[in-house]
Design an enzyme around this catalytic site. Structure first.
Site, PDB file in Angstrom:
ATOM      1  N   LYS A 112       0.824  -1.213   0.000  1.00 42.84           N
ATOM      2  CA  LYS A 112       0.000   0.000   0.000  1.00 42.84           C
ATOM      3  C   LYS A 112       0.861   1.267   0.000  1.00 42.84           C
ATOM      4  CE  LYS A 112      -4.038  -2.238   0.751  1.00 42.84           C
ATOM      5  NZ  LYS A 112      -3.632  -3.656   0.712  1.00 42.84           N
TER       6      LYS A 112
HETATM    7  C1  LIG Z   1      -4.266  -4.785   0.153  1.00 45.33           C
HETATM    8  C2  LIG Z   1      -3.451  -6.032   0.058  1.00 45.33           C
HETATM    9  C3  LIG Z   1      -3.688  -7.006  -0.938  1.00 45.33           C
HETATM   10  C4  LIG Z   1      -4.844  -6.917  -1.908  1.00 45.33           C
HETATM   11  O1  LIG Z   1      -4.673  -5.901  -2.862  1.00 45.33           O
HETATM   12  P1  LIG Z   1      -5.924  -5.360  -3.712  1.00 45.33           P
HETATM   13  O2  LIG Z   1      -5.424  -4.197  -4.450  1.00 45.33           O
HETATM   14  O3  LIG Z   1      -6.971  -5.022  -2.697  1.00 45.33           O
HETATM   15  O4  LIG Z   1      -6.348  -6.480  -4.598  1.00 45.33           O
HETATM   16  C5  LIG Z   1      -2.839  -8.099  -0.994  1.00 45.33           C
HETATM   17  N1  LIG Z   1      -1.826  -8.247  -0.109  1.00 45.33           N
HETATM   18  C6  LIG Z   1      -1.573  -7.341   0.854  1.00 45.33           C
HETATM   19  C7  LIG Z   1      -0.445  -7.584   1.807  1.00 45.33           C
HETATM   20  C8  LIG Z   1      -2.355  -6.195   0.972  1.00 45.33           C
HETATM   21  O5  LIG Z   1      -2.102  -5.297   1.946  1.00 45.33           O
END
Ligand SMILES: *Cc1c(COP(=O)(O)O)cnc(C)c1O
Length: 491
Positions: A112
């Site tokens: 993120k």
């Molecule tokens: C948010 C997240 C995901 C999923 O990503 P999306 O964009 O919601 O599909 C996968 N792995 C981790 C560690 C995340 O924080």
């Protein structure tokens, strides 16, 4: 370039408006009205550039209101010393045809950060371009990773505040510690009684409260969101698909122009959608593999064209993928159907019946590029152990889901094309389950050290010493009191 809502093509706004608003007022998601192409020559040139230069170019294609200098200044700040590594998104090869794209070297140790270290720059510049003079409060409900990344991204950014709600019992100990010890004078964190859905519904209610919005307006504040429905979060994610491709070429294991597959651990469909955009922009992407945990609603959708959220919700060891409604899928439906009324019908059916079936042509469009697979917790843990024992490489449970889905896919098709596994979290963030997968065990406060000893790897700096930091935000509110907490904080 203008942006329109997936539910109304006539609702066109500038990029800065789309980023400032987050969600379109009709509930749809903003998408760019056309997809810029990157030529083969340009791709070769990007291979020679660094991550920041790649980001400046790719993002600039979508943001004609922003000058190149402006964007360069932003990428230099967003992808500088706040990342532990020289490149914020290094590729790590485990064999000739398989590399992991490590997106977790930022301050929150999850992918993120790739978007949320950039979003504050995009958002504050967008607000200026829109002539917005009020302060913005970013309000977020988090299942763990978004909250910390938003806090880190917006901490001490002038003109902004951040409020994060997390479910009292729905996040890992490490995720909770990261949030409740957050520094900064413009942040507030609180637990909410209940699960993630309770926190999320509470936040949505606050967003929908017109009287509250009016009172905040009098104080020159408005609410905005940092979730992946905001185009400003999706755009920075397109960059790392280009960057991974370029780095694969640089490694000598792929010729520029040859196809490269990506396997993506998926929840809200934001990450993989960015990969789909990269492909539509001309990046030679082969297949996009959509990897799910036991919450396999997307696996079924991609295989059958039926989206059905009427199923039991599983709490897994990859919690950031525990999701039944993948919001960003709406953008893919728009790109494939090119019809706002068709998308509106799907979304209305989803909210009425919890289920919809796409047209044959949309299903074919989905299957032309995407394949899918899923993996439960037992197989996830097996995969963490197998990857560690085979390659001496430690991966987190989310990444392990993708690793397993890729293995299954290669076994099923009998082919082994070059593929990048998108690695979304630092394994130390989920130390308890990762250690357990390797056959170890430790008390909560010794988990990081124990994992470090077991795997002969180093504890990442942002997680070191978290247990010793003062807890600034120990509070927990009932769902009914969330709104008052926000209003008090902003008064
Ligand atoms: C948010 C997240 C995901 C999923 O990503 P999306 O964009 O919601 O599909 C996968 N792995 C981790 C560690 C995340 O924080």
């Amino acid at each position: 370039m203008l942006y329109y809502s997936t539910r109304d093509k006539n609702r066109r706004v500038t990029a800065s408006r789309a980023i400032s608003d987050g969600l379109a007022p009709d509930g749809g998601l903003y998408i760019p009205e056309c997809i810029p192409r990157v030529s083969a020559e340009k791709l070769e040139a990007l291979c020679k550039a660094n991550y920041r230069e790649r980001a400046t170019y790719i993002m600039g294609l979508y943001l004609d209101e922003f000058s190149e200098d402006e964007l360069r200044a932003m990428t230099e700040q967003a992808y500088g010393e706040n990342f532990e590594t020289e490149s914020p998104a290094p590729l790590r090869f485990v064999d000739e045809e398989t590399a992991y794209l490590e997106l977790w070297h930022g301050p929150s140790c999850a992918f993120k950060d790739m978007a949320l270290q950039m979003l504050p720059h995009l958002l504050t510049a967008s607000l200026k371009k829109c002539g917005e003079e009020r302060n913005v409060c970013i309000l977020t409900a988090t299942s763990g990773d978004t909250g910390k990344a938003a806090l880190e991204g917006f901490c001490e950014v002038p003109g902004t505040r951040v409020v994060v709600f997390y479910p009292q019992d729905g996040v890992s100990e490490m995720q909770k510690l990261q949030m409740v010890t957050q520094k900064g004078s413009n942040v507030l964190v609180s637990a909410v009684e209940g699960n993630f859905d309770d926190a999320q519904t509470g936040v949505k209610k606050i967003f929908g409260d017109k009287a509250l919005a009016e009172r905040l307006n009098e104080k020159a504040v408005f609410l905005s969101s940092a979730n992946s429905m905001n185009w400003g979060r999706l755009l920075p994610q397109i960059v790392y698909y280009f960057s991974a491709y370029c780095d694969y070429v640089i490694s000598g294991k792929l010729r520029c122009g040859e196809k490269l597959d990506f396997c993506v651990p998926t929840g809200n469909f934001g990450n993989i959608l960015a990969g789909y955009y990269a492909k539509r922009m001309g990046l030679p992407v082969g297949r996009l593999l959509c990897a799910s945990n036991a919450n396999d609603v997307l696996t079924e959708f991609i295989e059958t064209g039926v989206y059905n959220r009427n199923r039991s919700f599983h709490t897994t060891i990859s919690p950031s993928m525990d999701i039944l409604v993948s919001s960003n899928l709406e953008r893919l439906l728009m790109l494939l159907s090119e019809s706002d009324s068709e998308v509106r019908t799907y979304m209305e059916t989803l909210s009425e019946k919890g289920c919809y079936t796409v047209s044959d042509s949309v299903r074919q469009g989905v299957q032309e590029t995407l394949s899918a697979g899923c993996c439960d917790d037992v197989r996830t843990k097996e995969t963490i152990a197998a990857v560690f024992n085979t390659y001496n490489y430690l991966i987190d449970p989310h990444t392990a889901v993708a690793a397993r889905v890729l293995d299954d896919y290669r076994e099923k098709t009998g082919e082994k094309h070059p593929c990048v596994v998108v690695s979304t979290a630092n394994p130390y963030k989920f130390a308890s389950d990762v250690l357990n997968a390797l056959g170890g065990e430790a008390e909560e406060c010794r988990l990081l050290e124990a994992l470090s000893e077991k795997s002969s790897t180093n504890v990442p700096a942002p997680l070191r010493g978290l247990h010793d930091l003062p807890v600034r935000f120990g509070g927990c509110v009932a769902k009914a009191d969330m709104s008052a907490l926000v209003e008090n904080y902003l008064s």
